[in-house]
Design a protein around this motif. Structure first.
Motif: not given
Lengths: 110, 866
Positions: B32, B34-36, B39-40, B55-56
């Motif tokens: 998750d 990594h995917e984010l 995407w960002r 931060w995540d």
């Protein structure tokens, strides 16, 4: 009812999972939620809520198959369980019931 | 950002996630984030994406997601597993009785030695720890100028202490301590006792355990406080409180009653009084303490709050002006407060302070002995553990096949080791308590004991020791054993001990240590004998020396003794040969020299049987010899390069003397000191402080008793200090014997531990090779041949050990002997040869006991199985 009480974020995520059949996992839920409600939520909060809802039996989950996305890492997909579905209905009914009892505004000239 | 790698998520954040995350959750979470990230990366650019990734990861760091190795389920397994480890360990221990005994007993002896060393060292450093008020007690010190520049002194003029007590609000209590050695009279018998004069608040400031009587007894100036031991000396088993004692204070006999008895000082006490008396009686030169500016007392303050130190100290400078007016000759430059707990540490710096500086030498010797024996025992353990693993090699193989990893096997062996070490500590404590500590107390006149109840430090020490020996002895065997490959084990190819290089090194080290300790033991034994048999320089038999407090006593005793048939001759003396001599500056011709001086009546040198080599003794009928003649020893001639007859005159206190006789060198003090140039000066009988009586052979003891009795009839305000001259060095010899015994003790145990280790090693080796030997026997090998193969290896190690050990020992022990003895024969050939021979004997005997097994075994029995 204590213990089965559902918070607001939990409710929203439960609904989001419900509207994303077969494609509800952490990131998709996050994106959908942001798009639909404009709320900025951290991914870790999403995971926490999903876990909690699963523990309450409102969601069920399974690991998806591995794909070429995300470096081959699998996703955990969530689906609304029958108890979850029931709970969504119940909440809606309760809200409608409460809403219907709202007295009309005092200066309702309509 | 053309660089491909920089498009990846932050590496360290990713690693951190992998580090903390529960493995079962890692995949989905990492997926998750990594995917984010990617995407960002497209939506918001690299910087924001990277920051958001961090931060995540940080937000995911929560209890739920963190890796936990011990969930409840696993913990139950662990306990069961450890229980099994201990069970197996215990069974192995019982199975292998002899090796287990060697391990436990060896470690226990070493631990007992360490325990003695620990208690001794703790006692030295923990002085004063038991006082409850230790954190608010300060010693008042002052600085003054002396020949070394400015020095700090540990005492204060007593009136200043009085001023502090009266004027300072931050000070709760002031106690002055003065020391004296006084004659105590009880039932017509006199004793010298170490007395401390203290202020009445002493018992409230310092913690001493009251056995009997009242803590505030000292408030009454005519009450005294005794230690348990002193009370025992005076009153035996009688109830001491209220009993009367008399003390000579300023030549006056004063009666005191016993007010309280305190427990004997443990090793940790800082003050070593036998009797405590109120400062009221400390009157010197007619001044009571409060007005006596010339006296110097140890002065302690108890301040009311720890924070008030600086405030108290700030006021101190006000005292200086009063001191300067009262004692202008010796002005204080400043006054300081030293925390009570730091006195022992600062003892070297504070002159005349209450604490003695710790004497390092005995601490180092004891610690070295403890560590040495511990090393020997640990080497034994390692060697034996490796060989013992041979018996369990199949167990190790099976465990590995089932899936044990190396770490688990190592932990199993270490936990078994923990049992051994724990048992060793228990046995070691018992040995220390029942044998070593009583021996040591006896020898070193200390008061050590194991106090398990209110000394938490011992537990810390024991726990540390347990961990240390468990790891030190177990780490290598566990590491080694767990490295076996199952395939090789079951194929029968695993060699235990390999070529045994490690074992050989350890064994050689043991031999080296054993050789060193044996050489040390024998050298000290020999040196002691040399000293014991050393010529004193005079005939020390049949002589009695005793003190004569006044010329009247001297004359009365002389008259009485002259009538005794067994008295051969009588002389008076000022200095006592064997104990005490004067050290004076005299003039030899025009040259100023410092020499030892022994003064006695004209007949003293002859009565003492000093040996004349040239010239004549003093002429007893020639009183002019008192003013004109001296005798000197041979060393005197040698050092100042003179020949007899000496024409040069000696000038002592502006009187000229000529040297009339030369005396053979004699020992005027104990053998620790060499003989230096010494002159013998005749003095009139009236100056004599001691009388020397030469009696007929065989009458010494009877006359000594007679003299003591008749002395007591004439004197009653002094202490009889009579000795038989032949016994005058007994105390010194006793001390040296203690030292010798320590080294013999170490040597004995070092050789015992080494031979036990060797025994275990050889017996296990022979057992493992029994089939070899059996086949050889069947084929007709002679016993001599078999012995040779077994012995060869050990003899080689013995040779290496002896060479190394002898070299090291010669260096170390010569230095040690030099620092302790003046007269010794060095290490020399005999100790080295004896040590080497002794070790060889022990090796051969140890191995022979095992070879007998080979000899007596029937080859058929060993070859029949399988």
């Amino acid at each position: 009812m204590k213990g089965n009480h559902i918070g607001e974020l939990e409710e929203l995520i439960l609904l989001t999972v419900g509207i994303l059949p077969d494609d509800a996992y952490g990131v998709s839920v996050l994106k959908e939620l942001t798009e639909q409600t404009g709320r900025q939520v951290n991914i870790s909060a999403i995971h926490a809520v999903l876990n909690r809802l699963e523990e309450k039996g409102l969601l069920s989950s399974h690991m998806g198959g591995s794909t070429n996305e995300r470096g081959g890492r699998r996703k955990r997909f969530y689906t609304l369980s029958s108890a979850g579905r029931e709970s969504v209905e119940e909440m809606k009914a309760m809200r409608d019931k409460l809403y219907s009892q709202l007295p009309p505004l005092a200066y309702n000239f309509a | 950002m053309g660089n491909n790698s920089s498009n990846h998520p932050p590496k360290w954040a990713d690693r951190f996630l992998e580090f903390y995350c529960n493995p079962t959750l890692l995949e989905q979470i990492q997926g998750d984030v990594h995917e984010l990230y990617y995407w960002r990366l497209e939506e918001k650019g690299i910087v924001k994406a990277k920051n958001a990734f961090w931060w995540d990861v940080i937000r995911f760091f929560r209890w739920r997601n963190i890796k936990r190795s011990t969930t409840q389920k696993q913990q139950f397994n662990n306990i069961a597993m450890l229980k099994n480890y201990f069970k197996i360990g215990w069974r192995n221990l019982l199975n292998q009785k002899i090796p287990s005994f060697i391990n436990i007993f060896g470690l226990a002896i070493a631990i007992a030695c360490c325990m003695v060393a620990y208690l001794f060292i703790e006692g030295v450093w923990m002085k004063g720890m038991l006082h409850e008020n230790k954190s608010v007690i300060y010693m008042v010190t002052h600085t003054a100028e002396d020949e070394d520049g400015i020095s700090q002194y540990g005492y204060l003029a007593p009136p200043l202490a009085k001023m502090i007590e009266d004027q300072y609000s931050t000070v709760d209590r002031v106690v002055r301590v003065n020391n004296d050695n006084l004659i105590v009279k009880y039932k017509n018998e006199n004793f010298y006792k170490f007395v401390q004069f203290v202020d009445s608040g002493y018992m409230n400031m310092f913690t001493h355990e009251i056995v009997l009587g009242d803590k505030n007894a000292l408030k009454d100036p005519y009450q005294v406080l005794l230690t348990e031991n002193t009370a025992q000396v005076f009153f035996g088993g009688d109830y001491p409180i209220g009993k009367e004692l008399q003390l000579y204070l300023n030549d006056e006999l004063i009666t005191f009653t016993v007010g309280a008895v305190v427990k004997d000082h443990a090793q940790v006490a800082m003050f070593h009084f036998e009797i405590l008396i109120n400062n009221y009686h400390y009157v010197k030169a007619g001044y009571p303490l409060d007005e006596n500016w010339k006296e110097a007392s140890w002065t302690f303050l108890q301040i009311n709050k720890e924070d008030n130190v600086t405030k108290t100290l700030a006021q101190m400078d006000g005292l200086l002006s009063s001191q300067h007016t009262m004692l202008p000759d010796r002005k204080y430059l400043g006054i300081q407060l030293e925390p009570f707990m730091q006195l022992a540490r600062k003892a070297q710096r504070i002159k005349g302070g209450a604490a003695n500086g710790p004497n390092l030498a005995p601490q180092i010797v004891l610690a070295a002995i403890g560590i040495l024996l511990l090393m020997l025992a640990i080497f034994n353990y390692i060697n034996i553990a490796i060989l013992m693993a041979a018996k369990r090699i199949k167990e190790i193989g099976i465990r590995k096949v089932i899936g044990s990893n190396r770490r688990q096997l190592a932990i199993q062996f270490l936990s078994e080791n923990l049992i051994t070490c724990f048992l060793a500590i228990v046995v070691g404590l018992a040995i220390a308590d029942l044998l070593f500590i009583p021996w040591f107390n006896d020898m070193a006149t200390t008061n050590l004991h194991i106090n398990l109840i209110n000394n938490p430090n011992i537990y810390i020490f024991l726990l540390g020791l347990l961990l240390f020996i468990t790891l030190a002895s177990g780490a290598y065997p566990a590491f080694y054993i767990s490295s076996f490959k199952p395939l090789q084990i079951f194929a029968g190819k695993q060699k235990i001990g390999g070529k045994g290089r490690f074992t050989s090194v350890l064994l050689t080290l043991q031999f080296v240590l054993a050789v060193i300790t044996i050489i040390a033991g024998i050298s000290f034994l020999r040196t002691n004998e040399i000293n014991q048999e050393r010529d004193w320089g005079y005939d020390n038999s049949s002589k009695i020396v005793f003190n004569t407090p006044t010329p009247e006593v001297y004359n009365e005793m002389r008259n009485e003794l002259l009538q005794q048939n067994s008295v051969l001759s009588i002389a008076g003396n000022v200095d006592r040969i064997g104990r005490h001599r004067a050290y004076e500056e005299v003039k030899l011709g025009e040259k100023l020299i410092e020499v030892n001086m022994i003064r006695g009546s004209l007949g003293y040198p002859e009565t003492f049987d000093l040996r004349l080599t040239q010239g004549r003794f003093f002429d007893q009928n020639l009183t002019s010899d008192i003013e004109k003649s001296v005798l000197v020893n041979e060393r005197f001639l040698k050092v100042y390069d003179l020949e007899y007859p000496v024409n040069t005159q000696l000038t002592i206190d502006s009187t000229n003397y000529s040297i009339v006789g030369i005396i053979e060198d004699f020992h005027y003090t104990n053998f620790r000191f060499d003989i230096d140039p010494t002159i013998i000066l005749a003095t009139p009988d009236s100056l004599a402080q001691y009388m020397t009586v030469k009696v007929a052979p065989g009458e010494t003891q009877a006359m000594a008793d007679f003299i003591k009795k008749s002395w007591h009839q004439k004197v009653d305000d002094n202490l009889y200090q009579g000795v038989i001259q032949a016994e005058i060095l007994d105390f010194y010899f006793e001390e040296m014997r203690g030292l010798r015994n320590t080294f013999l003790f170490t040597a004995t145990f070092a050789i015992l531990l080494s031979s036990m280790g060797l025994f275990g090693l050889v017996s296990l080796n022979i057992r493992a090779k029994m089939k070899d030997y059996s086949i050889k026997k069947v084929l007709g090998a002679s016993m001599a041949h078999l012995s040779k193969t077994v012995l060869k290896k050990y003899v080689l190690l013995w040779i290496i050990g002896c060479i190394l050990g002898s070299i090291l020992a010669t260096r170390a022990i010569t230095g040690l002997l030099d620092s302790i003895y003046t007269f010794h024969a060095g290490v020399g050939f005999i100790p080295i040869i004896s040590a080497i021979a002794l070790l060889l004997t022990v090796i051969i005997v140890t191995i022979s006991t095992q070879l007998v097994k080979v000899k007596n075994s029937n080859p058929v029995d060993n070859l029949r199985t399988e």
